[in-house]
Design a protein around this motif. Structure first.
Motif, PDB file in Angstrom:
ATOM      1  N   GLY B 229      -5.002   7.727  62.305  1.00  0.00           N
ATOM      2  CA  GLY B 229      -6.104   7.564  61.351  1.00  0.00           C
ATOM      3  C   GLY B 229      -5.598   7.724  59.932  1.00  0.00           C
ATOM      4  O   GLY B 229      -5.905   6.914  59.047  1.00  0.00           O
ATOM      5  N   SER B 230      -4.787   8.757  59.712  1.00  0.00           N
ATOM      6  CA  SER B 230      -4.209   8.966  58.382  1.00  0.00           C
ATOM      7  C   SER B 230      -3.352   7.776  57.979  1.00  0.00           C
ATOM      8  O   SER B 230      -3.392   7.325  56.836  1.00  0.00           O
ATOM      9  CB  SER B 230      -3.341  10.226  58.375  1.00  0.00           C
ATOM     10  OG  SER B 230      -4.147  11.359  58.269  1.00  0.00           O
ATOM     11  N   PHE B 231      -2.594   7.245  58.957  1.00  0.00           N
ATOM     12  CA  PHE B 231      -1.703   6.130  58.668  1.00  0.00           C
ATOM     13  C   PHE B 231      -2.495   4.902  58.198  1.00  0.00           C
ATOM     14  O   PHE B 231      -2.164   4.285  57.189  1.00  0.00           O
ATOM     15  CB  PHE B 231      -0.877   5.798  59.923  1.00  0.00           C
ATOM     16  CG  PHE B 231      -0.109   4.520  59.835  1.00  0.00           C
ATOM     17  CD1 PHE B 231       1.029   4.435  59.047  1.00  0.00           C
ATOM     18  CD2 PHE B 231      -0.523   3.393  60.529  1.00  0.00           C
ATOM     19  CE1 PHE B 231       1.727   3.248  58.963  1.00  0.00           C
ATOM     20  CE2 PHE B 231       0.169   2.204  60.439  1.00  0.00           C
ATOM     21  CZ  PHE B 231       1.301   2.130  59.652  1.00  0.00           C
ATOM     22  N   PHE B 232      -3.574   4.594  58.923  1.00  0.00           N
ATOM     23  CA  PHE B 232      -4.365   3.423  58.530  1.00  0.00           C
ATOM     24  C   PHE B 232      -5.041   3.642  57.174  1.00  0.00           C
ATOM     25  O   PHE B 232      -5.173   2.713  56.378  1.00  0.00           O
ATOM     26  CB  PHE B 232      -5.392   3.080  59.612  1.00  0.00           C
ATOM     27  CG  PHE B 232      -4.789   2.336  60.770  1.00  0.00           C
ATOM     28  CD1 PHE B 232      -4.406   1.009  60.619  1.00  0.00           C
ATOM     29  CD2 PHE B 232      -4.576   2.952  61.987  1.00  0.00           C
ATOM     30  CE1 PHE B 232      -3.829   0.321  61.669  1.00  0.00           C
ATOM     31  CE2 PHE B 232      -4.000   2.268  63.038  1.00  0.00           C
ATOM     32  CZ  PHE B 232      -3.623   0.947  62.882  1.00  0.00           C
ATOM     33  N   MET B 233      -5.464   4.874  56.919  1.00  0.00           N
ATOM     34  CA  MET B 233      -6.067   5.156  55.610  1.00  0.00           C
ATOM     35  C   MET B 233      -5.037   4.947  54.503  1.00  0.00           C
ATOM     36  O   MET B 233      -5.337   4.392  53.451  1.00  0.00           O
ATOM     37  CB  MET B 233      -6.598   6.580  55.554  1.00  0.00           C
ATOM     38  CG  MET B 233      -7.825   6.774  56.399  1.00  0.00           C
ATOM     39  SD  MET B 233      -8.771   8.218  55.954  1.00  0.00           S
ATOM     40  CE  MET B 233      -7.555   9.427  55.743  1.00  0.00           C
ATOM     41  N   MET B 234      -3.801   5.396  54.751  1.00  0.00           N
ATOM     42  CA  MET B 234      -2.770   5.258  53.730  1.00  0.00           C
ATOM     43  C   MET B 234      -2.447   3.790  53.490  1.00  0.00           C
ATOM     44  O   MET B 234      -2.152   3.382  52.367  1.00  0.00           O
ATOM     45  CB  MET B 234      -1.494   6.013  54.142  1.00  0.00           C
ATOM     46  CG  MET B 234      -1.625   7.520  54.093  1.00  0.00           C
ATOM     47  SD  MET B 234      -2.216   8.124  52.519  1.00  0.00           S
ATOM     48  CE  MET B 234      -3.821   8.719  52.991  1.00  0.00           C
ATOM     49  N   LEU B 235      -2.530   2.966  54.580  1.00  0.00           N
ATOM     50  CA  LEU B 235      -2.316   1.524  54.403  1.00  0.00           C
ATOM     51  C   LEU B 235      -3.345   0.965  53.437  1.00  0.00           C
ATOM     52  O   LEU B 235      -3.021   0.201  52.525  1.00  0.00           O
ATOM     53  CB  LEU B 235      -2.435   0.793  55.748  1.00  0.00           C
ATOM     54  CG  LEU B 235      -1.216   0.743  56.643  1.00  0.00           C
ATOM     55  CD1 LEU B 235      -1.458  -0.207  57.804  1.00  0.00           C
ATOM     56  CD2 LEU B 235       0.002   0.264  55.865  1.00  0.00           C
ATOM     57  N   VAL B 236      -4.618   1.350  53.651  1.00  0.00           N
ATOM     58  CA  VAL B 236      -5.683   0.855  52.778  1.00  0.00           C
ATOM     59  C   VAL B 236      -5.429   1.309  51.350  1.00  0.00           C
ATOM     60  O   VAL B 236      -5.505   0.517  50.403  1.00  0.00           O
ATOM     61  CB  VAL B 236      -7.060   1.358  53.271  1.00  0.00           C
ATOM     62  CG1 VAL B 236      -8.154   0.951  52.294  1.00  0.00           C
ATOM     63  CG2 VAL B 236      -7.364   0.824  54.651  1.00  0.00           C
ATOM     64  N   VAL B 237      -5.086   2.589  51.192  1.00  0.00           N
ATOM     65  CA  VAL B 237      -4.866   3.119  49.844  1.00  0.00           C
ATOM     66  C   VAL B 237      -3.724   2.370  49.165  1.00  0.00           C
ATOM     67  O   VAL B 237      -3.829   1.930  48.017  1.00  0.00           O
ATOM     68  CB  VAL B 237      -4.539   4.635  49.900  1.00  0.00           C
ATOM     69  CG1 VAL B 237      -4.189   5.152  48.521  1.00  0.00           C
ATOM     70  CG2 VAL B 237      -5.718   5.405  50.459  1.00  0.00           C
ATOM     71  N   LEU B 238      -2.633   2.170  49.912  1.00  0.00           N
ATOM     72  CA  LEU B 238      -1.468   1.500  49.334  1.00  0.00           C
ATOM     73  C   LEU B 238      -1.826   0.064  48.951  1.00  0.00           C
ATOM     74  O   LEU B 238      -1.508  -0.404  47.862  1.00  0.00           O
ATOM     75  CB  LEU B 238      -0.321   1.511  50.358  1.00  0.00           C
ATOM     76  CG  LEU B 238       1.030   1.088  49.832  1.00  0.00           C
ATOM     77  CD1 LEU B 238       1.505   2.103  48.812  1.00  0.00           C
ATOM     78  CD2 LEU B 238       2.032   0.984  50.963  1.00  0.00           C
ATOM     79  N   ALA B 239      -2.520  -0.636  49.877  1.00  0.00           N
ATOM     80  CA  ALA B 239      -2.815  -2.047  49.642  1.00  0.00           C
ATOM     81  C   ALA B 239      -3.796  -2.233  48.498  1.00  0.00           C
ATOM     82  O   ALA B 239      -3.797  -3.274  47.850  1.00  0.00           O
ATOM     83  CB  ALA B 239      -3.362  -2.682  50.924  1.00  0.00           C
ATOM     84  N   LEU B 240      -4.648  -1.271  48.244  1.00  0.00           N
ATOM     85  CA  LEU B 240      -5.638  -1.428  47.170  1.00  0.00           C
ATOM     86  C   LEU B 240      -5.213  -0.726  45.887  1.00  0.00           C
ATOM     87  O   LEU B 240      -5.225  -1.317  44.815  1.00  0.00           O
ATOM     88  CB  LEU B 240      -7.001  -0.911  47.624  1.00  0.00           C
ATOM     89  CG  LEU B 240      -7.672  -1.734  48.718  1.00  0.00           C
ATOM     90  CD1 LEU B 240      -8.971  -1.098  49.140  1.00  0.00           C
ATOM     91  CD2 LEU B 240      -7.935  -3.146  48.230  1.00  0.00           C
ATOM     92  N   ALA B 241      -4.812   0.532  46.003  1.00  0.00           N
ATOM     93  CA  ALA B 241      -4.577   1.324  44.796  1.00  0.00           C
ATOM     94  C   ALA B 241      -3.351   0.837  44.030  1.00  0.00           C
ATOM     95  O   ALA B 241      -3.362   0.812  42.801  1.00  0.00           O
ATOM     96  CB  ALA B 241      -4.432   2.796  45.151  1.00  0.00           C
ATOM     97  N   LEU B 242      -2.301   0.414  44.763  1.00  0.00           N
ATOM     98  CA  LEU B 242      -1.081   0.017  44.048  1.00  0.00           C
ATOM     99  C   LEU B 242      -1.320  -1.230  43.207  1.00  0.00           C
ATOM    100  O   LEU B 242      -1.095  -1.206  41.995  1.00  0.00           O
ATOM    101  CB  LEU B 242       0.081  -0.139  45.038  1.00  0.00           C
ATOM    102  CG  LEU B 242       1.434  -0.414  44.397  1.00  0.00           C
ATOM    103  CD1 LEU B 242       1.832   0.729  43.479  1.00  0.00           C
ATOM    104  CD2 LEU B 242       2.507  -0.622  45.439  1.00  0.00           C
ATOM    105  N   PRO B 243      -1.780  -2.378  43.800  1.00  0.00           N
ATOM    106  CA  PRO B 243      -1.984  -3.554  42.947  1.00  0.00           C
ATOM    107  C   PRO B 243      -3.034  -3.333  41.853  1.00  0.00           C
ATOM    108  O   PRO B 243      -2.810  -3.722  40.703  1.00  0.00           O
ATOM    109  CB  PRO B 243      -2.424  -4.644  43.916  1.00  0.00           C
ATOM    110  CG  PRO B 243      -2.605  -4.023  45.228  1.00  0.00           C
ATOM    111  CD  PRO B 243      -2.009  -2.671  45.223  1.00  0.00           C
ATOM    112  N   ILE B 244      -4.160  -2.694  42.200  1.00  0.00           N
ATOM    113  CA  ILE B 244      -5.204  -2.501  41.185  1.00  0.00           C
ATOM    114  C   ILE B 244      -4.682  -1.594  40.076  1.00  0.00           C
ATOM    115  O   ILE B 244      -4.823  -1.884  38.891  1.00  0.00           O
ATOM    116  CB  ILE B 244      -6.478  -1.889  41.814  1.00  0.00           C
ATOM    117  CG1 ILE B 244      -7.090  -2.880  42.797  1.00  0.00           C
ATOM    118  CG2 ILE B 244      -7.486  -1.532  40.733  1.00  0.00           C
ATOM    119  CD1 ILE B 244      -8.296  -2.347  43.518  1.00  0.00           C
ATOM    120  N   GLY B 245      -4.038  -0.495  40.497  1.00  0.00           N
ATOM    121  CA  GLY B 245      -3.559   0.469  39.510  1.00  0.00           C
ATOM    122  C   GLY B 245      -2.506  -0.138  38.593  1.00  0.00           C
ATOM    123  O   GLY B 245      -2.558   0.025  37.378  1.00  0.00           O
ATOM    124  N   VAL B 246      -1.560  -0.891  39.189  1.00  0.00           N
ATOM    125  CA  VAL B 246      -0.483  -1.455  38.379  1.00  0.00           C
ATOM    126  C   VAL B 246      -1.043  -2.531  37.454  1.00  0.00           C
ATOM    127  O   VAL B 246      -0.706  -2.583  36.262  1.00  0.00           O
ATOM    128  CB  VAL B 246       0.642  -2.010  39.291  1.00  0.00           C
ATOM    129  CG1 VAL B 246       1.647  -2.797  38.483  1.00  0.00           C
ATOM    130  CG2 VAL B 246       1.323  -0.866  40.013  1.00  0.00           C
TER     131      VAL B 246
END
Lengths: 345, 450
Positions: B229-246
């Motif tokens: 569950g943590s792994f899938f959440m981190m995938l979502v965070v990485l896929a959204l937060a990195l491009p949006i944040g950058v």
């Protein structure tokens, strides 16, 4: 860059998939007292059926029923666990949101016990009157109603130890609190004569009852909004503390807690089943009839819960601490026929 | 103009600079004192860290060990397959309750065959020794291999949590007087079984990779599904937060005009970083679940909520990384005719990458350890039980997360769950530490200073 593109495409696909994927597991929420039983049933259900294991959340009876009454549909829970019966107000809130057909299921009984540190003062026998004198907001002293200023237990009952009054009681969102108020505080209020004094003082009977339920606010009675583990932790750090627990919780922690009798009766599954132990309450779960046939496995879960091999006197629930319901057969028939509240009563 | 450093001809008070005067001594002493305060502060910090680590390890390491019993079980065809056709569908009709007597019989036979001296002689009295999970283990094996029915098969089953606790020293004989789960007679059997090697502690992979279990069988519970569950959440965070944040940082840092509007955005990004995480949980409940209709308890929703929480961290660190790239690089790129965008993507961004990645990893580590917002979106409870079948289920089907699972275990009544909560903390800490180490290595290796 390409990595980033694929990653965001993945997220998009996941979002798009929401509308397509229908929920295939039963969702349950509610009373933290019922949670252990529900998790035991859910686990056995997942093992024995081809349905996925139901999801069981806690949060308290009121919180669970509130979510239950949010409406009908996949994004609402199917079953609410409660350590008290649903209230008129909640049935109305349910109906306002379109949740009209509710199947009420009583799974058994639970005892509420008063326990303290195993090496602490000798709190071995209580009467409701003792608890009221210790924790009530207004007590009768020399024939007069005064704000509760008792500081030690032996101040009002010489049989009790000379120890500071300190009690950890369930917070108001817990179903346990209601039972504690009705079966201990009000009973104690009547027994000490405080209630009579209130009525003589010009209160109506209902107002007096409400006044009896209010606990002192000077820090000697602490509301615990979390679970029994929090109460246990408070007791651990407070040698004089008295905690209110469910029987099952106490039975799993006999190495650190000792229990007190209430009105001379020791709390055990036998005394509760026989109705001798005064502070017990029925446990329920409520099923949304509209979800039966829509959410796979819901009816099977409900009937599995009350099956003899689970909720019966020799089943795993009784082993954990549930006092099984002598009228279990009626409950089983109710689920079989999907009898909703208000029907066939 | 008087200059303090002007050399004077005569020493004013007749003192040599070789001999410290009272004032100098005082100043030196106060410096020493300050250093001592600093050392004491560090010492206190290290001391508390050691106490914390000691508490975590001493309470949690035992969760990685579990007591197992090796026992041959006779799979009685008369009980498991009444029709005698070994059809898996027929075998499924026998529930786990039908398997319990077989295991209890097997344990009793083993106890008697080993010559263990005990007053107990009924199979049902062996129940207290074994985990309730054993029946499901047998049933799954039989349904998968129907041919096993009628034979005697060796099983390695979990011992009950009280037995396990006795071997680990958690359950003491003197506490048993009022314990209804087990009594001294059973512990006598346990002692003798241990002497004869029938029952032993072993490393428990199920704790690391297994599913959550109900209140009545803590011995079976594992953190594996919650880890997924943590792994899938981190995938979502990485896929959204990195491009949006950058993207947000590049625009704000490189392109945005300086006006009140961008100032407002900047102030709000800093504010957002200070918002308590529970607020994001409430937001997630009302926006993602109640309004957008996403499923409850789903890692997707958890990931979205944590994305909101992580975004400010990533934006702030990305902007710092971009700012650290010297303007001469941009000027040089622009000077040889690159467009603004080319100068950013070909020159500035690659140089800022180590800083961005470090910030992202630290943001992810923060999100990984976050519990509060998950409470509100239904990820705490008896949830992490089914391994997801695929990618979509991984995001959509109910699951918990590592910190939420630890919180849930710490709440449960059975003291055996307490040990598991500590064990879970060890696993979570291993993840957090390795993420932070990766971040440090990245920074050390690739960061350039000008």
């Amino acid at each position: 860059m390409t990595l980033k593109m694929t990653a965001s495409a993945l997220a998009m696909a996941a979002v798009a998939a929401t509308s397509a994927a229908a929920r295939d597991n039963v969702q349950v929420a509610g009373s933290s007292t019922v949670l252990p039983y529900a998790s035991i049933v859910a686990e056995a259900f997942g093992e024995n059926f081809d349905f996925p294991t139901p999801v069981v959340e806690s949060g308290g009876s009121s919180a669970g029923l509130k979510r239950f009454c949010e409406g009908v549909g996949e994004n609402t829970i199917d079953v609410a666990n409660a350590s008290r019966a649903i209230r008129e107000k909640e049935i109305k809130a349910c109906a306002d949101n379109g949740v009209t057909d509710i199947i009420e299921t009583r799974i058994g009984y639970d005892g509420i016990v008063f326990a303290s540190q195993i090496d602490g003062p000798a709190f071995t026998a209580f009467e409701p009157a003792d608890i009221y004198n210790a924790l009530g907001a207004k007590v009768l002293k020399d024939g007069e109603l005064v704000d509760n200023d008792y500081t030690t237990w032996n101040a009002f009952n010489a049989d009790l130890p000379d120890a500071e009054i300190m009690a950890f009681i369930p917070g108001t969102k817990h179903g346990t609190r209601e039972v504690f108020e009705e079966k201990v505080l009000v009973a104690g209020c009547e027994a000490t004569g405080a209630m009579e004094a209130m009525i003589e003082g010009g209160m109506s009977e209902d107002d007096a009852e409400d006044a009896c339920m209010s606990v002192r606010a000077d820090g000697r009675s602490v509301d615990i909004d979390g679970d029994y583990t929090e109460t246990l932790a408070s007791i651990d750090s407070n040698p004089n503390g008295i905690g209110v627990f469910g029987l099952a919780f106490y039975e799993n922690n006999t190495d650190s807690l000792k229990v007190a009798t209430m009105s001379g009766v020791e709390p055990t599954t036998e005394t509760i089943a026989a109705g001798d132990y005064p502070v017990s309450r029925p446990l329920f779960f409520y099923v949304k009839k509209a979800h039966i046939g829509v959410i796979p496995g819901l009816k099977e879960y409900a009937s599995f819960f009350v099956a003899d091999e689970i909720a019966g006197p020799d089943g795993p629930l009784a082993e954990y601490g549930l006092v099984s319901d002598p009228e279990l057969a009626d409950t089983q028939a109710k689920i079989e026929n999907e009898t909703t509240m208000g029907e066939g009563m | 103009m008087t200059d303090a450093s002007m050399p004077t001809d005569t020493p004013r008070h007749g003192k040599s600079i070789m001999v410290a005067d009272a004032h100098t001594k005082k100043r030196n002493a106060s410096e020493k004192r300050f250093q001592a305060y600093g050392l004491a502060a560090i010492g206190a910090g290290v001391f508390f860290l050691l106490v914390l680590l000691g508490a975590i390890l001493s309470n949690g390491l035992s969760a990685f060990q579990q007591t197992f019993i090796e026992v041959p079980v006779y799979l009685d065809a008369a009980k498991l397959d009444k029709n005698g056709n070994r059809d898996p569908e027929d075998l499924k009709k026998v529930s786990t309750f039908g398997y319990n007597p077989l295991i209890q019989n097997a344990i009793l036979e083993q106890v008697q065959a080993a010559g263990i001296d005990t007053p107990l002689d009924k199979a049902s009295e062996m129940k207290a020794l074994i985990s309730a999970s054993a029946a499901a283990q047998l049933r799954d094996r039989v349904i998968a291999n129907p041919d096993l029915v009628g034979e005697t098969v060796d099983f390695r089953i979990l011992a009950a949590s009280r037995v396990d606790g006795y071997l680990k020293g958690r359950v003491q004989r003197e506490d048993l007087a009022r314990d209804k789960n087990i009594d001294a007679v059973h512990l006598d059997i346990v002692d003798q079984m241990r002497e004869r090697g029938l029952l032993a502690k072993a490393f428990n992979w199920e704790f690391v990779f297994g599913a959550d279990a109900s209140e009545s069988r803590p011995e079976q519970a594992g953190i594996g599904i919650a880890m997924l569950g943590s792994f899938f959440m981190m995938l979502v965070v990485l896929a959204l937060a990195l491009p949006i944040g950058v993207a947000a940082s590049i625009y704000l840092e490189e392109f945005a005009p300086q006006n009140w509007f961008t100032d407002l955005i900047e102030v709000n990004i800093s504010n957002l970083a200070a918002v308590p995480s529970i607020v994001f949980g409430i937001l997630g409940l009302s926006v993602f679940i109640q309004f957008a209709g996403l499923p409850q308890s789903a890692p997707l929703v958890g990931g979205l909520v944590l994305t909101l929480m992580t975004l400010p961290t990533i934006i702030i660190s990305t902007r710092a990384a971009l700012k650290a790239v010297p303007p001469s690089i941009r000027d040089a790129a622009l000077g040889i005719g690159a467009s603004k965008m080319q100068s950013v993507f070909h020159h500035v961004l690659p140089l800022a990458m180590p800083g961005i990645l470090t910030g992202t990893i630290i943001g992810l580590a923060q999100a990984l350890g976050e519990t509060a917002p998950l409470l509100l979106i239904g990820m705490v409870g008896y949830i992490a039980t089914n391994a997801p079948d695929g990618l979509v289920e991984g995001f959509m089907s109910p699951n918990s997360a590592m910190p939420a699972q630890i919180y849930e275990w710490a709440k449960r009544a059975d003291p055996a769950y307490y040990e598991r909560a500590w064990g879970g903390i060890i696993i979570l800490l291993v993840f957090l530490l390795s993420m932070n180490i990766i971040a440090i290595i990245l920074r050390r290796r690739f960061e350039r200073r000008w």
